[in-house]
Motif scaffolding. Structure first.
Motif, PDB file in Angstrom:
ATOM      1  N   GLY A 156       0.842  -1.198   0.000  1.00 30.56           N
ATOM      2  CA  GLY A 156       0.000   0.000   0.000  1.00 30.56           C
ATOM      3  C   GLY A 156       0.873   1.241   0.000  1.00 30.56           C
ATOM      4  O   GLY A 156       0.565   2.252   0.630  1.00 30.56           O
ATOM      5  N   ALA A 157       2.009   1.165  -0.722  1.00 30.97           N
ATOM      6  CA  ALA A 157       3.033   2.222  -0.637  1.00 30.97           C
ATOM      7  C   ALA A 157       3.028   3.098  -1.888  1.00 30.97           C
ATOM      8  O   ALA A 157       2.512   2.713  -2.937  1.00 30.97           O
ATOM      9  CB  ALA A 157       4.411   1.587  -0.459  1.00 30.97           C
ATOM     10  N   SER A 158       3.604   4.280  -1.767  1.00 27.95           N
ATOM     11  CA  SER A 158       3.652   5.227  -2.892  1.00 27.95           C
ATOM     12  C   SER A 158       5.083   5.442  -3.351  1.00 27.95           C
ATOM     13  O   SER A 158       5.996   5.552  -2.517  1.00 27.95           O
ATOM     14  CB  SER A 158       3.101   6.590  -2.472  1.00 27.95           C
ATOM     15  OG  SER A 158       1.872   6.449  -1.822  1.00 27.95           O
ATOM     16  N   ILE A 159       5.260   5.562  -4.669  1.00 32.37           N
ATOM     17  CA  ILE A 159       6.533   6.010  -5.239  1.00 32.37           C
ATOM     18  C   ILE A 159       6.333   7.478  -5.602  1.00 32.37           C
ATOM     19  O   ILE A 159       5.447   7.802  -6.398  1.00 32.37           O
ATOM     20  CB  ILE A 159       6.903   5.194  -6.492  1.00 32.37           C
ATOM     21  CG1 ILE A 159       7.041   3.713  -6.127  1.00 32.37           C
ATOM     22  CG2 ILE A 159       8.174   5.734  -7.142  1.00 32.37           C
ATOM     23  CD1 ILE A 159       7.203   2.797  -7.312  1.00 32.37           C
ATOM     24  N   VAL A 160       7.117   8.360  -4.992  1.00 26.86           N
ATOM     25  CA  VAL A 160       6.842   9.797  -5.086  1.00 26.86           C
ATOM     26  C   VAL A 160       8.011  10.503  -5.782  1.00 26.86           C
ATOM     27  O   VAL A 160       9.136  10.495  -5.282  1.00 26.86           O
ATOM     28  CB  VAL A 160       6.648  10.384  -3.663  1.00 26.86           C
ATOM     29  CG1 VAL A 160       6.276  11.851  -3.751  1.00 26.86           C
ATOM     30  CG2 VAL A 160       5.582   9.607  -2.897  1.00 26.86           C
ATOM     31  N   GLY A 161       7.732  11.111  -6.922  1.00 28.45           N
ATOM     32  CA  GLY A 161       8.776  11.841  -7.654  1.00 28.45           C
ATOM     33  C   GLY A 161       9.027  13.208  -7.032  1.00 28.45           C
ATOM     34  O   GLY A 161       8.095  13.848  -6.532  1.00 28.45           O
ATOM     35  N   VAL A 162      10.294  13.652  -7.102  1.00 27.58           N
ATOM     36  CA  VAL A 162      10.682  14.940  -6.516  1.00 27.58           C
ATOM     37  C   VAL A 162      11.520  15.699  -7.541  1.00 27.58           C
ATOM     38  O   VAL A 162      12.537  15.183  -8.002  1.00 27.58           O
ATOM     39  CB  VAL A 162      11.517  14.715  -5.229  1.00 27.58           C
ATOM     40  CG1 VAL A 162      12.042  16.040  -4.695  1.00 27.58           C
ATOM     41  CG2 VAL A 162      10.702  13.982  -4.178  1.00 27.58           C
ATOM     42  N   PHE A 163      11.089  16.913  -7.897  1.00 28.54           N
ATOM     43  CA  PHE A 163      11.878  17.741  -8.836  1.00 28.54           C
ATOM     44  C   PHE A 163      11.814  19.166  -8.302  1.00 28.54           C
ATOM     45  O   PHE A 163      10.892  19.925  -8.624  1.00 28.54           O
ATOM     46  CB  PHE A 163      11.279  17.623 -10.239  1.00 28.54           C
ATOM     47  CG  PHE A 163      12.084  18.296 -11.334  1.00 28.54           C
ATOM     48  CD1 PHE A 163      13.264  18.987 -11.077  1.00 28.54           C
ATOM     49  CD2 PHE A 163      11.643  18.236 -12.652  1.00 28.54           C
ATOM     50  CE1 PHE A 163      13.992  19.601 -12.090  1.00 28.54           C
ATOM     51  CE2 PHE A 163      12.360  18.843 -13.681  1.00 28.54           C
ATOM     52  CZ  PHE A 163      13.530  19.534 -13.394  1.00 28.54           C
ATOM     53  N   TRP A 164      12.800  19.518  -7.474  1.00 33.27           N
ATOM     54  CA  TRP A 164      12.719  20.793  -6.749  1.00 33.27           C
ATOM     55  C   TRP A 164      12.733  22.000  -7.690  1.00 33.27           C
ATOM     56  O   TRP A 164      11.991  22.960  -7.486  1.00 33.27           O
ATOM     57  CB  TRP A 164      13.870  20.910  -5.737  1.00 33.27           C
ATOM     58  CG  TRP A 164      13.832  22.236  -5.052  1.00 33.27           C
ATOM     59  CD1 TRP A 164      12.947  22.640  -4.094  1.00 33.27           C
ATOM     60  CD2 TRP A 164      14.673  23.360  -5.313  1.00 33.27           C
ATOM     61  NE1 TRP A 164      13.205  23.932  -3.729  1.00 33.27           N
ATOM     62  CE2 TRP A 164      14.258  24.399  -4.460  1.00 33.27           C
ATOM     63  CE3 TRP A 164      15.759  23.570  -6.172  1.00 33.27           C
ATOM     64  CZ2 TRP A 164      14.880  25.647  -4.455  1.00 33.27           C
ATOM     65  CZ3 TRP A 164      16.375  24.812  -6.161  1.00 33.27           C
ATOM     66  CH2 TRP A 164      15.931  25.837  -5.306  1.00 33.27           C
ATOM     67  N   GLY A 165      13.564  21.964  -8.741  1.00 35.83           N
ATOM     68  CA  GLY A 165      13.676  23.129  -9.624  1.00 35.83           C
ATOM     69  C   GLY A 165      12.315  23.488 -10.221  1.00 35.83           C
ATOM     70  O   GLY A 165      11.920  24.653 -10.275  1.00 35.83           O
ATOM     71  N   GLU A 166      11.590  22.470 -10.651  1.00 35.04           N
ATOM     72  CA  GLU A 166      10.272  22.683 -11.258  1.00 35.04           C
ATOM     73  C   GLU A 166       9.269  23.142 -10.191  1.00 35.04           C
ATOM     74  O   GLU A 166       8.449  24.025 -10.441  1.00 35.04           O
ATOM     75  CB  GLU A 166       9.828  21.361 -11.915  1.00 35.04           C
ATOM     76  CG  GLU A 166       8.818  21.485 -13.007  1.00 35.04           C
ATOM     77  CD  GLU A 166       9.203  22.418 -14.152  1.00 35.04           C
ATOM     78  OE1 GLU A 166      10.399  22.587 -14.442  1.00 35.04           O
ATOM     79  OE2 GLU A 166       8.272  22.997 -14.745  1.00 35.04           O
ATOM     80  N   PHE A 167       9.358  22.530  -8.999  1.00 31.08           N
ATOM     81  CA  PHE A 167       8.496  22.919  -7.866  1.00 31.08           C
ATOM     82  C   PHE A 167       8.696  24.401  -7.543  1.00 31.08           C
ATOM     83  O   PHE A 167       7.733  25.158  -7.383  1.00 31.08           O
ATOM     84  CB  PHE A 167       8.832  22.042  -6.657  1.00 31.08           C
ATOM     85  CG  PHE A 167       8.364  22.574  -5.331  1.00 31.08           C
ATOM     86  CD1 PHE A 167       7.017  22.604  -5.000  1.00 31.08           C
ATOM     87  CD2 PHE A 167       9.279  23.030  -4.386  1.00 31.08           C
ATOM     88  CE1 PHE A 167       6.590  23.083  -3.768  1.00 31.08           C
ATOM     89  CE2 PHE A 167       8.870  23.522  -3.156  1.00 31.08           C
ATOM     90  CZ  PHE A 167       7.520  23.552  -2.847  1.00 31.08           C
TER      91      PHE A 167
END
Ligand SMILES: NC(=O)c1ccc[n+]([C@@H]2O[C@H](COP(=O)([O-])OP(=O)(O)OC[C@H]3O[C@@H](n4cnc5c(N)ncnc54)[C@H](OP(=O)(O)O)[C@@H]3O)[C@@H](O)[C@H]2O)c1
Length: 326
Positions: free
Chosen positions: A258-269
């Motif tokens: 029941g887990a999530s794979i979470v993408g992180v892209f700080w520059g775009e954020f």
């Protein structure tokens, strides 16, 4: 007039970079020129010169993604900054030079007395790790955070942010000296993932439950072992692939946990959600004032030594942050 700059003239490793005289750049209408006092070194600098980063500037260009310094020229439409203002800025490229051009909107004026090396090495690493751990994973007090590559720039920031939130932090890195530094920065437990079996160590340290949040800037061979250990409803933060290999995960694994794979892209954020990013920066600065985070700058390099700084980073010799000071 000319300035000294490190130039990427051919795609390849840091040994191909050249220190050259280039023309003093002029800012466009919404830009400023910053006299660079310090430039932070980040893993994307290693990737961009090898044409392995998502952004591929035309050759020749000057690498260096973030700087701190003094505004010395402003574009015609800039009303928020003036000549003489001290700023930290994310420039993407151009930082390993005596002066660089930055979008005015990407500059953060600094309180008087802020050390330039600290200002130049804070935003990208701590911004990324805040966005990942606080914003994307919503780590809660009492949860367990596993940080891979924990002695690196974003890794050590994630360790400190995890502790500031009130989580239990397990730091994983490749040697004992790096792990001792993770402990100095607050890690509760450490794992040497080159010598120990990562899954067995995580099982032992979490009573078989696994970490709630996994922060992964390394990728490669550790990703699947780490994901197989994740707790029920866990969040796996995809930060980057310093090991070089982009791992693949069987999709039955997130289903089973029941887990999530979470993408992180700080520059775009930071570009798309500037108000949320500013909230993060304010919280980070508050934590720094309270002594909860203490960025570690382990080495300073002269401008001519910027290629060596990138070689050290590619060879896993860097701890915390390193800075180029023109
Ligand atoms: N998603 C985003 O928005 C974002 C923003 C900034 C950075 N990043 C990514 O995050 C990663 C880390 O960046 P950073 O600036 O923190 O770099 P860093 O300071 O060099 O840290 C990277 C860590 O990865 C580990 N590593 C394992 N295998 C490696 C290898 N073959 N080569 C180099 N390092 C290796 C090293 O730790 P051990 O020796 O202990 O294994 C090292 O401490 C990079 O992939 C970067 O592109 C992503």
């Amino acid at each position: 007039m000319s300035i000294k700059a490190i130039q990427c003239v051919a795609w390849g490793g840091p040994e191909l970079l050249q220190l050259r005289d280039v023309e003093l750049p002029e800012p466009g209408p919404r830009q400023v020129r910053v006299r660079v006092h310090a430039a932070g070194v980040n893993f994307p600098d290693v990737l961009i010169i090898q044409k392995k980063y998502q952004m591929q500037p035309p050759l020749p260009f000057t690498p260096g993604a973030e700087v701190a310094g003094v505004v010395e020229a402003v574009g015609s439409d800039v009303t928020t900054l003036k000549v003489g203002t001290t700023v930290a800025a994310v420039c993407g490229i151009g930082g390993f030079a005596q002066a660089c051009i930055v979008e005015a909107a990407q500059c953060m004026p600094l309180p008087p007395g802020t050390p330039m090396d600290l200002a130049a090495s804070f935003g990208l690493a701590y911004g990324t790790s805040w966005h990942a751990v606080r914003d994307r994973a919503a780590l809660q007090p009492g949860e367990t955070l596993l940080v891979l590559g924990a002695a690196g720039g974003v890794g050590l920031a994630a360790v400190e942010i995890g502790k500031a939130i009130g989580a239990r932090v397990i730091a994983a890195a490749s040697d004992e000296a790096k792990l001792a530094i993770c402990k100095e920065h607050g890690a509760d437990e450490v794992i040497n993932y080159e010598d120990d079996d990562l899954r067995a160590a995580l099982k032992a340290l979490t009573d078989g439950k696994g970490p709630d949040v996994i922060f992964d800037p390394v990728g490669g061979k550790f990703a699947e072992a780490a994901f197989r250990s994740i707790a029920w409803r866990g969040r796996y933060l995809v930060i980057g692939f310093a090991a070089g290999e982009v791992p693949s995960l069987p999709l039955n694994l997130p289903l089973l946990k029941g887990a999530s794979i979470v993408g992180v892209f700080w520059g775009e954020f930071a570009k798309r959600e500037p108000a949320a990013n500013a909230r993060g920066m304010l919280e980070l600065v508050r934590w720094m004032g309270e002594g909860k985070i203490k960025p570690r700058i382990s080495k300073h390099y002269a401008l001519s030594e910027a290629p060596q700084a990138l070689m050290d980073m590619a060879a896993r010799r860097v701890v915390g942050k390193v800075v180029v000071a023109p």
